[in-house]
Structures are given as structure tokens and as C-alpha cells.
Design a protein around this motif. Sequence first.
Motif, short mmCIF file in Angstrom:
data_model
loop_
_atom_site.label_atom_id
_atom_site.label_comp_id
_atom_site.label_asym_id
_atom_site.label_seq_id
_atom_site.Cartn_x
_atom_site.Cartn_y
_atom_site.Cartn_z
N SER A 82 0.83 -1.21 0.00
CA SER A 82 0.00 0.00 0.00
C SER A 82 0.86 1.25 0.00
O SER A 82 0.56 2.24 -0.69
CB SER A 82 -0.94 0.01 1.21
N LEU A 83 1.96 1.23 0.78
CA LEU A 83 2.85 2.38 0.81
C LEU A 83 3.53 2.59 -0.54
O LEU A 83 3.75 3.72 -0.97
CB LEU A 83 3.91 2.19 1.91
N THR A 84 3.85 1.49 -1.22
CA THR A 84 4.44 1.59 -2.56
C THR A 84 3.46 2.25 -3.53
O THR A 84 3.83 3.13 -4.32
CB THR A 84 4.84 0.21 -3.08
N GLU A 85 2.21 1.82 -3.47
CA GLU A 85 1.18 2.42 -4.33
C GLU A 85 0.97 3.89 -3.99
O GLU A 85 0.70 4.71 -4.87
CB GLU A 85 -0.13 1.65 -4.18
N LEU A 86 1.10 4.22 -2.70
CA LEU A 86 0.92 5.60 -2.27
C LEU A 86 1.98 6.51 -2.88
O LEU A 86 1.70 7.66 -3.20
CB LEU A 86 1.00 5.67 -0.73
N MET A 87 3.18 6.00 -3.07
CA MET A 87 4.27 6.79 -3.61
C MET A 87 4.29 6.84 -5.13
O MET A 87 5.01 7.63 -5.73
CB MET A 87 5.61 6.25 -3.11
N GLU A 88 3.50 5.99 -5.78
CA GLU A 88 3.45 6.01 -7.24
C GLU A 88 2.67 7.22 -7.74
O GLU A 88 1.73 7.67 -7.08
CB GLU A 88 2.80 4.72 -7.76
N PRO A 89 3.05 7.76 -8.90
CA PRO A 89 2.30 8.91 -9.45
C PRO A 89 0.83 8.56 -9.65
O PRO A 89 0.49 7.47 -10.10
CB PRO A 89 3.00 9.16 -10.80
N ALA A 90 -0.04 9.49 -9.27
CA ALA A 90 -1.47 9.26 -9.43
C ALA A 90 -1.83 9.20 -10.91
O ALA A 90 -1.24 9.88 -11.75
CB ALA A 90 -2.26 10.38 -8.75
N SER A 91 -2.78 8.36 -11.23
CA SER A 91 -3.23 8.21 -12.62
C SER A 91 -4.76 8.31 -12.66
O SER A 91 -5.43 8.14 -11.65
CB SER A 91 -2.76 6.89 -13.22
N LEU A 92 -5.27 8.56 -13.83
CA LEU A 92 -6.71 8.75 -14.00
C LEU A 92 -7.21 7.84 -15.11
O LEU A 92 -6.74 7.92 -16.25
CB LEU A 92 -7.01 10.22 -14.33
N ASP A 93 -8.15 7.00 -14.77
CA ASP A 93 -8.79 6.12 -15.75
C ASP A 93 -10.08 6.81 -16.20
O ASP A 93 -11.14 6.65 -15.60
CB ASP A 93 -9.08 4.77 -15.13
N ILE A 94 -10.00 7.58 -17.27
CA ILE A 94 -11.14 8.37 -17.72
C ILE A 94 -12.30 7.49 -18.15
O ILE A 94 -13.46 7.80 -17.85
CB ILE A 94 -10.71 9.30 -18.88
N HIS A 95 -12.00 6.40 -18.82
CA HIS A 95 -13.07 5.56 -19.36
C HIS A 95 -13.94 4.98 -18.26
O HIS A 95 -15.15 4.79 -18.45
CB HIS A 95 -12.49 4.44 -20.21
N ASN A 96 -13.34 4.71 -17.09
CA ASN A 96 -14.11 4.12 -15.99
C ASN A 96 -14.42 5.13 -14.89
O ASN A 96 -14.90 4.74 -13.82
CB ASN A 96 -13.33 2.94 -15.40
N LEU A 97 -14.15 6.39 -15.14
CA LEU A 97 -14.41 7.42 -14.13
C LEU A 97 -15.91 7.54 -13.89
O LEU A 97 -16.69 7.73 -14.81
CB LEU A 97 -13.85 8.77 -14.60
N ASN A 98 -16.31 7.43 -12.63
CA ASN A 98 -17.72 7.56 -12.25
C ASN A 98 -17.83 8.77 -11.33
O ASN A 98 -17.63 8.67 -10.12
CB ASN A 98 -18.20 6.29 -11.54
N ARG A 99 -18.14 9.90 -11.92
CA ARG A 99 -18.18 11.15 -11.15
C ARG A 99 -19.12 12.14 -11.82
O ARG A 99 -19.22 12.19 -13.04
CB ARG A 99 -16.78 11.75 -11.05
N ARG A 100 -19.80 12.93 -11.00
CA ARG A 100 -20.69 13.96 -11.50
C ARG A 100 -20.01 15.33 -11.38
O ARG A 100 -19.50 15.68 -10.31
CB ARG A 100 -22.01 14.00 -10.74
N PHE A 101 -19.99 16.08 -12.47
CA PHE A 101 -19.44 17.43 -12.47
C PHE A 101 -20.60 18.42 -12.56
O PHE A 101 -21.47 18.30 -13.43
CB PHE A 101 -18.49 17.62 -13.65
N ARG A 102 -20.59 19.38 -11.66
CA ARG A 102 -21.68 20.36 -11.58
C ARG A 102 -21.20 21.71 -12.09
O ARG A 102 -20.27 22.30 -11.53
CB ARG A 102 -22.16 20.45 -10.14
N LEU A 103 -21.83 22.17 -13.16
CA LEU A 103 -21.43 23.41 -13.82
C LEU A 103 -22.47 24.50 -13.62
O LEU A 103 -23.67 24.22 -13.59
CB LEU A 103 -21.24 23.19 -15.33
N ALA A 104 -22.00 25.73 -13.51
CA ALA A 104 -22.86 26.91 -13.55
C ALA A 104 -22.39 27.76 -14.71
O ALA A 104 -21.26 28.27 -14.71
CB ALA A 104 -22.78 27.69 -12.23
N VAL A 105 -23.22 27.89 -15.73
CA VAL A 105 -22.80 28.56 -16.97
C VAL A 105 -24.02 29.10 -17.68
O VAL A 105 -25.08 28.46 -17.70
CB VAL A 105 -22.00 27.59 -17.87
#
Length: 324
Positions: A82-105
Motif C-alpha cells: 500500500s505504501l508503494t502504491e501511495l508513492m506512485e504517481p497518481a493516474s486517471l482512468d477516464i473511461h471508468n471514471l464515475n463522477r458527476r461534475f456540476r457546472l454553472a454557466v
Amino acid sequence: MRIEDISKLDIKLLIAFVTIMEEGSVSRAAERLNLTQPALSKSLQRLRDLFNDALFTRQAYGLSPTSRASELHQQVKPILRSLTELMEPASLDIHNLNRRFRLAVSDCELESFIEPLLDYLHVEAPNTLMSISTWSESSFDGILNGIVDIGISPLVTTPGHIRTKLVGHTEGCIILSAQHPLFDNETLSLKELISHKFATHHIKHHNNDYYFYNTLDKLQQQGYNLEPALETESLMVAMKAVKRGMAFLVSRSVGELFRTVMNDKGSRVKIFPLPKEVSEIAPYEERHPIQICWHERNNNDLAHRWFREKVIQLMRETPWITPP
């Protein structure tokens, strides 16, 4: 183990322990860790004191772990992993990203990027969700309180802890239908424009900082009566007004949308540039700066950064926004 005991546990001790377990020898473990054998022997003694167990016994072929050492080994390995993974550069899996973005425009800015953004998300980030509200004077509070992720507007100033980035500049235009008396003109003067009713896509009470109203105030000081007959944030209302012969002042991107939609519905619509009297006095020569803003807390959020940079990219690729 008490909390004061945990504070004594150096990560290097855990690394030393696992390496000795794997090598079965203090000397080989010391060589692998690029340490001296006496230094690693001191670490082993600290481990024995900490866990109150010999951990290893000497055999003819090397060190043999005790039962306690074998138990610890199974517990420590996932911790180090876990500590090794903690020190690895963060990455982003866009295809599997499950997140809501709230915009005001506002619609003026939304029209410049929403269609290509929806196309992109459908293919590249199918689990990404969006909530879109109209930008208003309360949107800053939404950003500060975490209710809004991204705001897009012709901002002038922003509260503390809110970051901004200039997306580019956009132009205004005037929309007339065939029912307007000036429809057949080649150009429009300001005097001709204000001699008939017109509508705006802003509501002054809610948008006191808008460049549009700053321009109107300056022109009124020169004797031009520029009181809109209709102020609306509803494009449906504006479309009805244009259809019945009222001029509509709006951004160029929405103007093109109006022309397409109304022409498809059988209404003849033309787009005129703003009168030179307006462009000469307006800030930035009537090229309104468009800013994107977000809270400081989201600045280094990988998903948030990806999303806002994608919005900026798509806005700058549109013909309605001139990049800075």
C-alpha cells in the motif's frame, strides 16, 4: 499495540524485517539494502524489542523465522504494498471514471462547447455525469460551498480561494427576423436600433458586473436611450420576441443557434454585427472575456483538472471564442 508504540515503528524497520525474511540472512539482506551488517543487526534488535519476540533463530542454513515472525510477515507485506502504491504517481482512468461534475454557466457560453463535450464524454468517459445550472450571482457561493464544481462567466472579480483562467473572448451580435422594420438593411446604426424595441439576454438586477451593462451605461450618458423592452435569460422567450419583430442582443454563438433553429422552423432570421457606436465604446472592443473558475480545493484533483481542461479546449476550438 498502543498508539505510543505505533509511533516508534519506523517504516525502515518494516522494510528491514521483510528483506531479512526473504533473504534468510542478515548479511545478504544488508547487501540488498545497501547497509552495513552491524546497522541491519541493530534494526533487527529494535524489531525484537518492539514485538517482544526473537523473530529469527539461527540454523545451519541461515535464519529461521519464529511463528510470530511468520504472522507479522503476512501482515506487513500488504502494508508495504500500500505504501508503494501511495508513492506512485497518481493516474486517471477516464473511461471508468464515475463522477458527476456540476457546472454553472449561461447559455451564451454553454452553446460554445456543450455539443462536442457531450460527444466526447459519450465515447471517452461514458460513466461521467453532469449537472448544469445557469450562472447567477449565487454561483460563487455554490463554488465556495462545494455545490458547484466549475463556473463559466464574463467574470470581473472573484472571492478568495477561487481560481480563474481566461478561456478567451467572445463577440456580441444583433438578431432580426423578417418582421423587424430594419431586416432588409445592410448595416445597423445605434440610432436605428434603439428606435425600435429590443431584448437582451441579461437581467440587470442579477448581472450588475456584466460588460454589456457597463457599455449601456456609457452610451446612455451620451444621450442614447438603451432601455431594453425585454430582459430574459430564457432563449425560448427571446425566440418568441424575435419572431414578433423585436431585435435581440446576444453572443455570436447563440445568434448562430437562433438563425439555425428559426430558419429551420420557417422564420427568416439575419445576424448583424453590433453598431460601431457600441463596439467603439465597449470594453475590449466588445470582445467579452470569458473566464472559467473553480475552488482552490479542486485545483490538483486529477479528474477535475481533466474535465475543466477539456471544457477549455473545446471552447477555444469553437469559432465563437477567440483564444487569449
